[in-house]
Design an enzyme around this catalytic site. Structure first.
Site, short mmCIF file in Angstrom:
data_model
loop_
_atom_site.label_atom_id
_atom_site.label_comp_id
_atom_site.label_asym_id
_atom_site.label_seq_id
_atom_site.Cartn_x
_atom_site.Cartn_y
_atom_site.Cartn_z
N LYS A 41 66.55 21.99 58.27
CA LYS A 41 67.90 21.92 57.97
C LYS A 41 68.58 22.27 59.16
O LYS A 41 69.62 21.60 59.68
CB LYS A 41 68.32 23.11 57.10
CG LYS A 41 68.10 22.60 55.61
CD LYS A 41 68.64 23.45 54.62
CE LYS A 41 68.46 22.98 53.02
NZ LYS A 41 69.21 23.76 52.04
N ASP A 67 74.53 24.68 49.56
CA ASP A 67 73.79 24.40 48.35
C ASP A 67 74.01 23.09 47.85
O ASP A 67 75.12 22.34 47.86
CB ASP A 67 74.29 25.60 47.23
CG ASP A 67 73.56 25.67 46.05
OD1 ASP A 67 72.33 25.73 46.28
OD2 ASP A 67 73.87 25.71 45.02
N SER A 68 73.07 22.68 47.29
CA SER A 68 73.10 21.31 46.96
C SER A 68 72.28 20.93 45.66
O SER A 68 71.12 21.76 45.30
CB SER A 68 72.65 20.37 48.26
OG SER A 68 71.40 20.44 48.58
N GLY A 78 62.75 15.55 48.06
CA GLY A 78 63.33 15.84 46.68
C GLY A 78 63.58 14.46 45.96
O GLY A 78 62.39 13.96 45.54
#
Length: 177
Positions: A14, A70-71, A156
């Site tokens: 990130k 936040d995702s 993901g």
């Protein structure tokens, strides 16, 4: 000299993403884990609440401005699930394969035209833990859920998230785009 900005994460990936996006800014991104800050429980009921919880927690423990995200993936046929629970949809946090397996199972009877979905990402920037005017940004990326995995890139839910404009899954996108 660049200004330090705490990233409310321990994920070096990130940090690399944020550094690419903000290379014009005079900020030095520091992972909260590098300052000994543990992750906070994501107890919010929305992406905004969780991003703010994380940013305020990092700022409180470091005394520096903090940026958090936040995702997650929201699927229309599942009333927005997995939503804020995307990373732990199948139980364990970050088990991408199990999360995709559960998603595909739950959508197994949903025809392709009704498999609309979107990714949500909320960023929260606070100058200090009690900042009454945090900066919030929200992005949405529309698509739909495929019947099976396609592509090896990304992470993901990328192998099952179809991007209509590109006519491929997110996992098949060129990362340089």
């Amino acid at each position: 000299m660049s200004k330090p900005l705490i990233l409310a994460t321990g994920n070096p990936g990130k940090r690399a993403e944020f550094e690419i996006l903000a290379k014009q800014l005079d900020w030095r991104f520091v992972l909260q884990s590098a300052r000994g800050v543990e992750s906070v429980a994501e107890t919010g009921l929305s992406f905004v609440e969780n991003a703010l919880l994380k940013a305020r927690h990092a700022a409180r423990h470091t005394g520096w401005p903090a940026l958090a995200d936040d995702s997650g993936l929201c699927v229309d046929a599942l009333n927005g699930a997995p939503g804020i629970h995307s990373a732990r949809y199948a139980g364990g946090h970050g088990d991408n394969e199990a999360n995709i397996d559960r998603l595909l199972h739950e959508l197994s009877q949903v025809p392709e035209p009704h498999r609309g979905a979107h990714f949500v990402c909320v960023l929260a920037l606070v100058r200090h833990a009690d900042d009454q005017e945090p900066v919030l940004a929200e992005g949405r990326w529309p698509g739909r859920i495929l019947l099976q995995r396609h592509g090896a890139g990304g992470f993901g839910y990328d192998p099952v998230f179809y991007v209509p404009e590109q006519k491929c899954s997110s996992a098949e996108l060129n990362p340089d785009l």
